[in-house]
Write an enzyme that holds these catalytic residues in place. Structure first.
Site, short mmCIF file in Angstrom:
data_model
loop_
_atom_site.label_atom_id
_atom_site.label_comp_id
_atom_site.label_asym_id
_atom_site.label_seq_id
_atom_site.Cartn_x
_atom_site.Cartn_y
_atom_site.Cartn_z
N LEU A 66 -39.37 -14.85 -22.51
CA LEU A 66 -40.39 -15.14 -23.55
C LEU A 66 -41.07 -16.49 -23.31
CD1 LEU A 66 -38.74 -13.87 -26.87
CD2 LEU A 66 -40.63 -12.83 -25.60
N HIS A 235 -31.45 -6.23 -12.88
CA HIS A 235 -32.49 -5.78 -11.94
C HIS A 235 -31.98 -5.29 -10.57
CE1 HIS A 235 -32.12 -9.98 -10.78
NE2 HIS A 235 -32.93 -10.43 -11.70
N ASN A 281 -38.87 -11.04 -7.92
CA ASN A 281 -37.55 -11.37 -7.43
C ASN A 281 -36.49 -10.69 -8.28
OD1 ASN A 281 -35.58 -12.62 -5.96
ND2 ASN A 281 -35.58 -14.49 -7.20
N ASP A 308 -37.44 -6.91 -17.24
CA ASP A 308 -37.52 -8.21 -16.55
C ASP A 308 -38.94 -8.78 -16.72
OD1 ASP A 308 -36.96 -10.50 -15.15
OD2 ASP A 308 -36.81 -9.54 -13.18
O1 DOR Z 1 -39.35 -12.23 -10.54
C1 DOR Z 1 -38.64 -12.88 -11.29
N1 DOR Z 1 -39.16 -13.69 -12.23
N2 DOR Z 1 -37.32 -12.82 -11.15
C2 DOR Z 1 -36.48 -13.62 -11.84
O2 DOR Z 1 -35.28 -13.50 -11.68
C3 DOR Z 1 -37.00 -14.65 -12.76
C4 DOR Z 1 -38.34 -14.26 -13.23
C5 DOR Z 1 -39.06 -15.38 -13.92
O3 DOR Z 1 -38.45 -16.06 -14.76
O4 DOR Z 1 -40.24 -15.58 -13.66
#
Ligand code: DOR
Length: 432
Positions: A66, A235, A281, A308
């Site tokens: 958020l 994920h 990621n 995610d």
């Molecule tokens: O792609 C991602 N973005 N993987 C994560 O584990 C963290 C997330 C982020 O907080 O932007």
């Protein structure tokens, strides 16, 4: 006032229900489900016509960023929960990689009070495993749990020390608190920005091998087995990870796992034009991995589909691939991607898919969410499963627009979302 949601296909996986019927809500709670037309509404009842639509428990998304506090230019609790409501999500668990991180009581209270005052849907905070997400000292998990956190995670960063992870599992286990560890061995992922496969090699992008995820999951399964504590793997994106989780579950390890809609919709082929919206990621892997994820969902190895949701500004995406911030906005596209990529091609039935979006995540975070049982809070999504629509990022409620699905033709339109019996989202064409 009573609300009657009339004549919809009511799918409630928590009660193995898939019937056409009437759903009655009263005082913000589910009253009962009756056969179609069995009881006529009274004058004072509000009637919502739902014939031809699916009526289900509001979706529960247990993996959301958020961004508030610290990166309100990407998302706020207000905008993120508005986006959730538009996506049919009535409860979400928010990750603690904020600035400052959610690692103490005051921060948990801040999130809960902002969510209460500014949020449209239920917000369940996840706190850090270690103070400052620094991987050195465990947080005060007892008081964090008492304050209402549903899990601990250093999201974005793994707990790299096996010794500390073991202690975290023991401590959290004593409290029956869920541990979610970001599954990535950084010595293997290194400077990688894409799945280490043919595409990354062809495009000259530094690769992340599958082992970066899988070694961490293997370690965490060993530690969860030894300590007897609960672990949730976020994920999941590779076939090997699915295999290990399946084997661990068969041995009785208390492991649960999730995958994300983008892994079900994309493979690393989509890297071909260096679209930074695909940078995420863990990275999107290959078709063989995607097939294993789908099998994992259908045989129960993977319990949950979670977004995610990782909003980023255009400033952080409209740059070269390797420097772009990883992450995809997911709240407003999850249901349609699941309907389009899993249900329409008959890889999962609609009730099976909804189980991964409602009952299973609700249970894993030990909430009373994701059900239409009588007495449950009246959190409901009403959607048209067959409607076709074009995803338009410019119309997102989210403050960020980073999605690789802009312009995609998908199936499924959320018509209305109710939280505790209150309509928090209604589609523009919804004339009830
Ligand atoms: O792609 C991602 N973005 N993987 C994560 O584990 C963290 C997330 C982020 O907080 O932007």
């Amino acid at each position: 006032m009573r609300i009657l949601i009339k004549g919809g296909r009511i799918i409630d996986p928590s009660n193995n229900r898939d019937t056409t019927g009437d759903l009655w809500l009263e005082k913000g709670r589910v009253l009962e489900i009756t056969p179609p037309g069995a009881r006529a509404p009274e004058k004072r009842d509000q009637v919502i016509a739902a014939s031809g639509l699916v009526v289900a428990p509001g979706l529960v998304d247990m993996h959301v960023h958020l961004r508030e506090p610290g990166a309100e230019y990407k998302e706020t609790i207000a905008s993120g929960t508005r986006a959730a409501a538009a996506g049919g999500i009535t409860s979400l668990a928010c990750m603690p990689n904020t600035e400052p991180p959610i690692d103490n009581l005051a921060m948990v209270e801040l999130i809960l009070s902002k969510a209460k005052n500014q949020g449209l849907v239920n917000v369940f905070p996840i706190a850090c495993i270690t103070k400052g997400r620094a991987g050195r000292e465990l947080t005060e998990m007892g008081e964090l749990k008492a304050a209402g956190v549903v899990a601990v995670s250093d999201d974005g960063d793994p707990l790299s020390s096996p010794g500390l992870m073991r202690s975290a599992l023991q401590y959290a286990g004593m409290l029956d608190l869920l541990v979610i560890n970001h599954a990535e061995d950084k010595s293997l992922s290194g400077r990688g920005v894409a799945h280490a496969g043919f595409m990354a090699a062809k495009l000259g992008l530094a690769g992340v091998p599958r082992s970066a995820m899988e070694i961490m999951i293997a370690r965490d399964i060993i530690l969860a087995e030894e300590t007897g504590s609960r672990i949730h793997i976020p994920h999941v994106s590779t076939a090997g990870a699915v295999r290990m989780i399946r084997e661990a579950k068969a041995r009785g390890v208390k492991v649960t796992a999730e995958t994300a809609p983008h892994f079900l919709a994309l493979t690393d082929d989509c890297l071909s034009d260096y679209d930074t919206h695909v940078r995420v990621n863990p990275p999107v892997a290959e078709a063989v991995d995607q097939a294993a994820l789908i099998t994992g969902l259908s045989d129960g190895t993977l319990d949950v589909i979670a977004t995610d949701h990782a909003p980023h500004s255009s400033r952080e995406k409209e740059i070269e691939f390797a420097n772009a911030a990883p992450g995809i906005c997911g709240l407003e596209t999850m249901l349609s991607l699941v309907l389009t990529c899993l249900v329409a091609p008959k890889k999962l039935s609609l009730p099976e898919a909804l189980r991964c979006l409602t009952h299973n995540p609700g249970k894993i975070i030990q909430s009373s969410k994701g059900t239409l049982s009588p007495g449950a809070e009246a959190d409901v999504v009403i959607f048209d499963p067959a409607a076709e629509r074009i995803i338009q990022a410019s119309e997102f409620q989210s403050q960020s627009r980073n999605t690789p699905f802009d312009g995609w033709k998908v199936q499924g339109e959320v018509m209305a979302t109710l939280v505790a019996g209150r309509v928090v989202y209604r589609h523009a064409s919804w004339n009830n």
